[in-house]
Design a protein around this motif. Structure first.
Motif, mmCIF file in Angstrom:
data_model
loop_
_atom_site.group_PDB
_atom_site.id
_atom_site.type_symbol
_atom_site.label_atom_id
_atom_site.label_comp_id
_atom_site.label_asym_id
_atom_site.label_seq_id
_atom_site.Cartn_x
_atom_site.Cartn_y
_atom_site.Cartn_z
ATOM 1 N N UNK A 361 0.829 -1.205 0.000
ATOM 2 C CA UNK A 361 0.000 0.000 0.000
ATOM 3 C C UNK A 361 0.865 1.257 0.000
ATOM 4 N N UNK A 362 1.961 1.230 0.746
ATOM 5 C CA UNK A 362 2.844 2.392 0.820
ATOM 6 C C UNK A 362 3.556 2.640 -0.509
ATOM 7 N N UNK A 363 3.961 1.580 -1.196
ATOM 8 C CA UNK A 363 4.680 1.741 -2.457
ATOM 9 C C UNK A 363 3.797 2.317 -3.555
ATOM 10 N N UNK A 369 2.514 11.667 0.276
ATOM 11 C CA UNK A 369 1.660 10.803 1.100
ATOM 12 C C UNK A 369 2.503 9.866 1.949
ATOM 13 N N UNK A 370 3.588 9.368 1.401
ATOM 14 C CA UNK A 370 4.464 8.484 2.176
ATOM 15 C C UNK A 370 5.029 9.196 3.398
ATOM 16 N N UNK A 371 5.476 10.437 3.199
ATOM 17 C CA UNK A 371 6.022 11.196 4.319
ATOM 18 C C UNK A 371 4.952 11.451 5.375
ATOM 19 N N UNK A 372 3.738 11.775 4.932
ATOM 20 C CA UNK A 372 2.648 12.017 5.875
ATOM 21 C C UNK A 372 2.262 10.775 6.655
ATOM 22 N N UNK A 373 2.328 9.604 6.018
ATOM 23 C CA UNK A 373 1.977 8.370 6.710
ATOM 24 C C UNK A 373 2.970 8.029 7.809
ATOM 25 N N UNK A 374 4.223 8.448 7.644
ATOM 26 C CA UNK A 374 5.238 8.125 8.645
ATOM 27 C C UNK A 374 5.383 9.208 9.713
ATOM 28 N N UNK A 375 5.147 10.443 9.362
ATOM 29 C CA UNK A 375 5.417 11.533 10.299
ATOM 30 C C UNK A 375 4.161 12.065 10.985
ATOM 31 N N UNK A 376 3.050 12.050 10.318
ATOM 32 C CA UNK A 376 1.812 12.603 10.870
ATOM 33 C C UNK A 376 0.935 11.452 11.381
ATOM 34 N N UNK A 379 -2.898 11.891 10.477
ATOM 35 C CA UNK A 379 -3.166 11.533 9.086
ATOM 36 C C UNK A 379 -3.145 10.018 8.907
ATOM 37 N N UNK A 380 -2.221 9.357 9.587
ATOM 38 C CA UNK A 380 -2.149 7.897 9.499
ATOM 39 C C UNK A 380 -3.394 7.249 10.106
ATOM 40 N N UNK A 381 -3.927 7.827 11.177
ATOM 41 C CA UNK A 381 -5.157 7.287 11.767
ATOM 42 C C UNK A 381 -6.329 7.391 10.790
ATOM 43 N N UNK A 382 -6.411 8.516 10.063
ATOM 44 C CA UNK A 382 -7.480 8.665 9.071
ATOM 45 C C UNK A 382 -7.346 7.631 7.956
ATOM 46 N N UNK A 383 -6.132 7.469 7.456
ATOM 47 C CA UNK A 383 -5.909 6.475 6.401
ATOM 48 C C UNK A 383 -6.190 5.064 6.921
ATOM 49 N N UNK A 384 -5.805 4.810 8.167
ATOM 50 C CA UNK A 384 -6.059 3.500 8.765
ATOM 51 C C UNK A 384 -7.555 3.213 8.855
ATOM 52 N N UNK A 385 -8.340 4.198 9.256
ATOM 53 C CA UNK A 385 -9.790 4.011 9.341
ATOM 54 C C UNK A 385 -10.396 3.770 7.964
ATOM 55 N N UNK A 386 -9.918 4.505 6.962
ATOM 56 C CA UNK A 386 -10.433 4.319 5.602
ATOM 57 C C UNK A 386 -10.113 2.924 5.076
ATOM 58 N N UNK A 387 -8.893 2.473 5.291
ATOM 59 C CA UNK A 387 -8.513 1.154 4.780
ATOM 60 C C UNK A 387 -9.243 0.032 5.507
ATOM 61 N N UNK A 388 -9.493 0.201 6.804
ATOM 62 C CA UNK A 388 -10.245 -0.827 7.524
ATOM 63 C C UNK A 388 -11.700 -0.858 7.076
ATOM 64 N N UNK A 389 -12.276 0.294 6.730
ATOM 65 C CA UNK A 389 -13.627 0.309 6.168
ATOM 66 C C UNK A 389 -13.658 -0.395 4.816
ATOM 67 N N UNK A 390 -12.612 -0.177 4.004
ATOM 68 C CA UNK A 390 -12.520 -0.902 2.736
ATOM 69 C C UNK A 390 -12.375 -2.403 2.979
#
Length: 715
Positions: A361-363, A369-376, A379-390
């Motif tokens: 998913x990261x690649x 977006x990669x930087x935001x997923x590691x540093x923020x 933002x990672x919590x929002x992406x995590x919630x979206x992916x779990x809903x998917x």
């Protein structure tokens, strides 16, 4: 003098305070007290309570009809005080060979009989009835005193116990039961007798095959002689078949029984209901991988046929999945994902970033977006919630496709993939099923089905889709049937979940109406002139000419019928639909959160290997004791600090089939006391005890050929 004052020292015991302390100990649980505030334990407790309540509801629905019929049968006797002339009403329940499930089944039956028929119930097991005397004592004791007192129920009042236990157990005879029943129901005044109705006496024998036949025969004849004054009903639990009951009783005994047979659900059928209705659904909080699910079903089918054991195994997998891992708090209902993600700490988020499914998913993301997923982290919590809903949408489509595939494969001649939902789920969860040759062969078999068979399969698939959509939103019927030309423009939607199910329903309805109105006649284009020439050229007995004519007939241009064209398009649609919906769970992002895959750790706990465990304990006791005195430099070495049974076991492995006890003792003494050939005075008693323990474990036995030898039994 006060009650707690005494001349001598002593301990004063108060029953009331003891009872309160016992209740307090029952309520407090050390495990819950330690992990009650942990997020993973809260999620586990909440999800398992929901699963347990659903299992209880399913169990009640499954056995409700059977138990109601049995209670109605027991109620039908002794209502008008009619005499059965020595014939005992007997209900025979065919329970099946799943012994661990019998306890809960008979407990439910007892509670139902107590609520609707009579409180006087006795359940006697085979281990409590070795003789007729013991069988009569246990049955009469329970009928007089109640079923709870035999189980030492803590809920019974202390004041009522002395009045119920006036009769000693060795005084419980049929004559005592008759006197007690007359005093309770028959000797009262006529006015009081109208208010107190006569109650039947129910005797339950849950394990009929384990009883001694002679004991049961004598017991039946004794009960038959008292039937004129005691309204007794038998309930037999038979695990095999009714023939076992007839083989155990001769004619003069079986003629005293009025037998009616009640059939319980077989274990595989009930197991399929539990799995398909509770665990193999998108609403289940925990999902098992293909290997884990196959392991649990194999243990069920090859070992005990116990649905209770299967449920406990799944519970253990669930405990293993949740234990000590806060990210598993995301394994919850869809509405609670955002709250669970917000409570995760920075360490938990870093653990999620290290999951193997996160890398693909990261690649696929851009640099920002990669930087935001590691540093923020937010933002990672929002992406995590979206992916779990998917992921939840994927689960909805995945289980729907599994059931649709089962609906289309159930009438095929070859059982290639499987005919039940659990068999198909095992293969779909373990690999990409649509890329296997077996799946392509199944699609070819569907392409050869007749019109009626295909229509029945589509109607069964529509029932599956409608039942899935009913839990989400009401299904609206199509007002107008689509035209035939629209089938060429059918495009699969990229969305999963509810949208996928609605799209599949529309397509199935479209193909259903097209296949109902399709023409099945086909035409073949052939050259008539050539056929006549070939017919004239054929000479009787000329096989070469006949073969050539048959080859030309196969090369003729053939136009498919309308039904065959629609059927081929329908099969291609099924291939595309299943290729989209039956992707293995390992292809989904964050599938480790919802799927349990650690099969190796569960296999050691569920599938026991007692032979290997005993061998390890005796050959290397340090593996279990973890003490320095039992540590060995090699597996073949021996030490005086080892336990006696371990030392004797190591020495007996060096011998052949027959072991001389004197030589064995000398070797044992040589290890314990290297400098003394005779050994210590305690050497021989220690050796004798070690040999007796090995004989109890089944490693050796006494030999009849030589008195001073023992025979080795294993390896």
């Amino acid at each position: 003098m006060e009650s707690t004052v005494s001349v001598s020292k002593g301990v004063f015991l108060f029953p009331s305070t003891l009872k309160k302390a016992k209740n307090v100990r029952q309520k407090t649980n050390l495990f819950e007290k330690q992990f009650l505030k942990e997020p993973w334990y809260k999620a586990y407790k909440k999800n398992w309570d929901k699963i347990e309540s659903r299992i209880m509801d399913l169990h009640q629905k499954t056995y409700d009809v059977l138990l109601n019929d049995m209670v109605k049968y027991i109620k039908s006797f002794y209502g008008g005080n009619e005499s059965l002339e020595g014939i005992i009403p007997s209900a025979t329940l065919l329970t099946g060979v799943n012994q661990p499930d019998h306890v809960s089944q008979f407990e439910t039956l007892i509670s139902k009989i107590r609520d609707e028929v009579t409180p006087h119930i006795a359940m006697v097991n085979s281990q409590d009835a070795s003789t007729v005397k013991h069988l009569v004592e246990n049955a009469v004791w329970q009928l007089i005193n109640g079923y709870e007192i035999l189980n030492d129920s803590a809920d019974s009042d202390d004041e009522t116990l002395p009045t119920k236990r006036k009769l000693k157990k060795n005084q419980c005879t049929m004559r005592a039961l008759q006197n007690w029943y007359n005093d309770k129901y028959l000797s009262s005044s006529p006015k009081k007798r109208q208010t107190v109705s006569m109650r039947s006496l129910v005797i339950i024998i849950p394990d009929f095959e384990s009883f001694n036949c002679n004991v049961l025969q004598d017991f039946v004849m004794i009960i038959s002689s008292y039937l004129s004054s005691l309204p007794i009903v038998f309930v037999f639990g038979v695990a095999t078949s009714v023939s076992a009951l007839h083989k155990s009783f001769p004619y003069h005994v079986s003629s005293k029984l009025l037998i009616k047979v009640f059939h319980s659900h077989s274990s595989p059928v009930y197991m399929n209901q539990v799995l398909e209705d509770i665990f193999l659904t998108y609403t289940s909080p925990l999902h098992l991988s293909g290997k884990a699910f196959e392991l649990l079903t194999d243990v069920f089918l090859f070992y005990d046929f116990s649905v209770t054991g299967l449920i406990q195994s799944i519970k253990y997998c669930m405990m293993e999945h949740y234990y000590g891992d806060n990210i598993k708090s995301l394994c919850c209902e869809r509405e609670d994902i955002e709250n669970a993600a917000a409570k995760l700490s920075a360490e938990d988020l870093e653990t999620i970033r290290q999951l193997s499914s996160f890398r693909p998913f990261l690649e696929a993301q851009d640099c920002e977006t990669k930087i935001g997923l590691f540093e923020n982290d937010n933002f990672f919590r929002e992406v995590l919630s979206q992916e779990l809903n998917k992921l939840h949408d994927y689960l909805h489509s995945f289980y729907l496709c599994v059931r649709l595939l089962a609906a289309f494969l159930k009438d095929l001649p070859k059982n290639i993939i499987g005919k039940t939902v659990r068999e198909i789920y095992t293969k779909c969860a373990g690999e990409s099923i649509t890329k296997t040759p077996t799946f392509k062969e199944c699609m070819q078999l569907i392409n050869f089905q007749s019109q009626l068979k295909l229509l029945d399969s589509i109607q069964g698939a529509l029932k599956v889709v409608n039942s899935e959509l009913q839990g989400l939103s009401p299904v609206k019927p199509l007002r107008s049937s689509p035209t035939k030309n629209n089938s060429n423009k059918l495009v699969l939607n990229n969305d999963l979940g509810e949208t996928f199910a609605k799209t599949v329903r529309i397509h199935l309805l479209t193909f259903l109406r097209q296949l109902e109105n399709a023409n099945t006649e086909a035409t073949v284009l052939t050259n008539v002139a050539n056929e006549t020439e070939n017919d004239m050229e054929i000479v009787p007995g000329n096989r070469y000419k006949l073969k050539e004519q048959l080859l030309r007939a196969t090369r003729a241009d053939r136009i498919q019928s309308e039904f065959e064209m629609i059927r081929s398009r329908f099969v291609s649609y099924l291939e595309d639909m299943f290729a989209k919906g039956l992707q293995p769970p390992t292809t989904q992002t964050f599938h480790e959160v919802l799927f349990f895959t650690d099969v190796s750790s569960v296999r050691k706990q569920i599938v026991g290997s007692p032979r290997g465990a005993v061998h390890t304990a005796l050959s290397n006791p340090h593996h279990y004791l973890q003490c320095s005195c039992c540590r060995l430099s090699s597996s073949d070495s021996a030490s005086a600090t080892l336990p006696d049974v371990c030392l004797a076991y190591k020495l007996h492995r060096e011998c052949g089939k027959h072991i001389n006890l004197y030589d064995w003792l000398q070797a044992f003494a040589a290890v314990l006391c290297p400098g003394d050939e005779q050994g210590d005075v305690h050497t021989q008693p220690r050796f004798t005890r070690a040999v007796a323990e090995l004989q109890f474990l089944g490693f050796i036995k006494s030999s009849k050929r030589k008195t001073d030898h023992v025979m080795r039994l294993t390896w």
